[in-house]
Design a protein around this motif. Structure first.
Motif, short mmCIF file in Angstrom:
data_model
loop_
_atom_site.label_atom_id
_atom_site.label_comp_id
_atom_site.label_asym_id
_atom_site.label_seq_id
_atom_site.Cartn_x
_atom_site.Cartn_y
_atom_site.Cartn_z
N TRP A 1 7.16 -14.36 15.76
CA TRP A 1 7.52 -14.54 16.75
C TRP A 1 9.16 -13.09 17.71
N GLN A 2 10.09 -14.17 16.49
CA GLN A 2 11.27 -13.37 16.41
C GLN A 2 11.70 -13.07 16.38
N THR A 3 10.42 -11.29 15.89
CA THR A 3 10.74 -9.68 15.96
C THR A 3 9.62 -9.50 17.03
N GLY A 4 8.70 -10.32 17.57
CA GLY A 4 7.23 -10.38 17.92
C GLY A 4 7.33 -8.69 19.85
N LEU A 5 7.96 -9.33 19.88
CA LEU A 5 9.10 -8.16 20.98
C LEU A 5 9.11 -6.48 20.39
N VAL A 6 9.13 -6.21 18.86
CA VAL A 6 10.00 -5.19 18.30
C VAL A 6 8.66 -4.22 19.03
#
Ligand code: ADP
Length: 488
Positions: free
Chosen positions: A140-145
């Motif tokens: 999730w920590q990079t899910g917005l990428v």
């Protein structure tokens, strides 16, 4: 091919769990296979001191975060040919005592910390000389990428946008934030719908990764199937079913350069399948270290884990309470939920000379436990891949696992194939079923020839990262070839 990976933790620089091991090894083995690899990760406290070769990379970024701008400096490190790490130095966000939480409480600005990190990743994907063909983000920590890349592509910011791959290491951690944090993304509200990133009125970062990446992978085939069901989907099973054609499972590998029984700096007594004397010496040393009676005659069981519900701690405590009446010893290394820490401490208090625990996180000790034990207990409620059962196999320590996720995919029980048996599986999530599996282990221990058969199957099993890295390279090539292109 040029691949940019991004993760909030990467071994050996930062680690709270298997995510770090996986990304560190994937990067290394992709580079070894001749791919050009970049890895973006936060610069946490202590990394610069431990890795003095880290260089300021002459890259500064200044990106909007809601109604302000945040700056960061990018530090670089090239540990092996073809591999560059890009550390995001933003001291207010990342120079803290821990990665995500302290005292069991998430940092209250985790949305800002990891939205900013995702923005830096998308920015570097567009501006680094690497010009990646594929951007592969994790959890999730990079899910917005993938969404940020998609949005920039729609805005015409790319001549040719990279393809995106998103790996789910644990469906239970989704990065859910209140809708009031959405403005920190600086994205239009068009994406904040049930078809986009909205989830029951909030913003869900894992969902963003699932909806907007071209390809979704998870860390075992069985877990890829499980997360499309209500039981394991943690509310996102429907979203994943919608993307089932672009969802694949690839079992993690083991970095055998690190997890090895000879030439391992963490092990005083090397051993191998042909010469198991060292394993016995490691057992003696660990029994001394934990203050247990020193004897080869009693089987030693071990567990190294985050103390969280997922890991089956409740059934393990109950099963051990019953089974410690038998001739067996148990050691635990773990930390996590305070009630489970208390539970194990009091178990050890009630069974002196039989059970011993160390509450904490200790990488070197985790090697010593893997090497010393006869059996390894992993009764997880769910387990996307699981690494310790793979380490146990290589260390000749017979894993006792619940048949779920990657545990089911990597361990073979005698009932499935006696010739290939290398572990003991149980199915019901109950203390009774686990106690029965422990009883089977006690019987196995009484039959040295059969135990040797299991041990040789275990130590010869091959879960090398070369295989796993090639599976990813194959996927990246198919992605580049236009397969799985996400349609909006
Ligand atoms: P998860 O990522 O869900 O915690 P995995 O089995 O995928 O579980 O990976 C856990 C990793 O973290 C393993 O490398 C394991 O050895 C390590 N680990 C977990 N707890 C500890 C601890 N207390 N001390 C040392 N290593 C630990």
């Amino acid at each position: 091919m040029k691949i940019l990976l991004a993760s909030s933790e990467v071994h050996p620089y930062s680690k709270t769990g298997g995510l770090a091991d996986m990304v560190g090894a994937l990067a290394k083995y992709l580079a070894q296979a001749g791919q050009k690899v970049g890895v973006v990760t936060p610069l946490y406290s202590g990394i610069r001191e431990k890795f003095p070769a880290l260089q300021p990379g002459n890259i500064r970024v200044r990106l909007p975060l809601g109604d302000r701008f945040v700056e960061a400096e990018i530090w670089t490190l090239e540990p092996v040919p073809n591999l560059t790490l890009y550390f995001v130095d933003q001291p207010d966000f990342y120079q803290r005592a821990a990665l995500y939480q302290e005292g069991g409480r998430d940092y209250i600005d985790n949305a800002a910390r990891f939205f900013f990190f995702s923005k830096v990743v998308a920015h570097l994907a567009r501006t680094l000389p690497l010009r990646p063909d594929v951007v592969h983000t994790h959890d999730w920590q990079t899910g917005l990428v993938p969404l940020l890349i998609h949005h920039a592509a729609v805005q015409g910011a790319w001549r040719k946008a990279p393809r995106t791959c998103f790996t789910i290491h644990n469906q239970a951690f989704q990065g859910s934030f209140p809708w009031t944090d959405y403005p920190l993304t600086n994205l239009p509200w068009d994406y904040f719908t049930p078809h986009g990133v909205e989830f029951y009125g909030g913003l869900n970062c894992l969902k963003a990764g699932v909806v907007y990446s071209d390809l979704i992978t998870t860390v075992s085939s069985r877990y890829a199937r499980e997360i499309t069901t209500e039981e394991f989907g943690c509310g996102l099973d429907g979203v994943l079913r919608n993307r089932q054609k672009s969802l694949l499972g690839i079992l993690n590998g083991v970095d055998y350069d690190e997890w090895k029984t000879t030439g391992n700096p963490f092990l005083r007594h090397p051993y191998s399948l042909d010469n198991l004397a060292g394993k016995m010496e490691n057992k003696t040393a660990l029994q001394e270290e934990f203050g247990l009676p020193v004897t080869a005659e009693i089987p030693l069981f071990g567990t190294i884990t985050r103390l969280a519900h997922q890991k089956g701690i409740d059934i393990q405590l109950n099963a051990l309470e019953e089974m410690l009446a038998s001739d067996m010893q148990f050691v635990l290394l773990g930390s996590g939920q305070p009630e489970f820490e208390r539970g194990f401490r009091s178990l050890a208090g009630r069974h002196p000379g039989k059970a011993a625990v160390k509450i904490g996180y200790d990488h070197a000790l985790s090697h010593r436990i893997e090497a010393a034990c006869d059996f390894y207990l992993m009764p997880s409620k769910f387990e996307p891949c699981g690494l310790n059962q793979l380490y146990s196999l290589r260390y000749g320590t017979i894993p006792i696992v619940r048949a779920t996720g990657g545990l089911d995919d990597s361990v073979t029980d005698a009932t499935e194939n006696i010739d290939a048996a290398n572990g003991i599986k149980f199915y019901d999530y109950s203390a009774r079923a686990l106690a029965k599996a422990i009883r089977k282990a006690l019987v196995l221990f009484e039959h040295p020839e059969l135990l040797a058969h299991y041990r040789s199957n275990a130590m010869e099993a091959d879960f090398s990262w070369e295989r796993t890295a090639h599976e990813y390279i194959n996927l990246y090539q198919r992605l580049q070839g236009g397969e799985w292109a996400v349609a909006y």
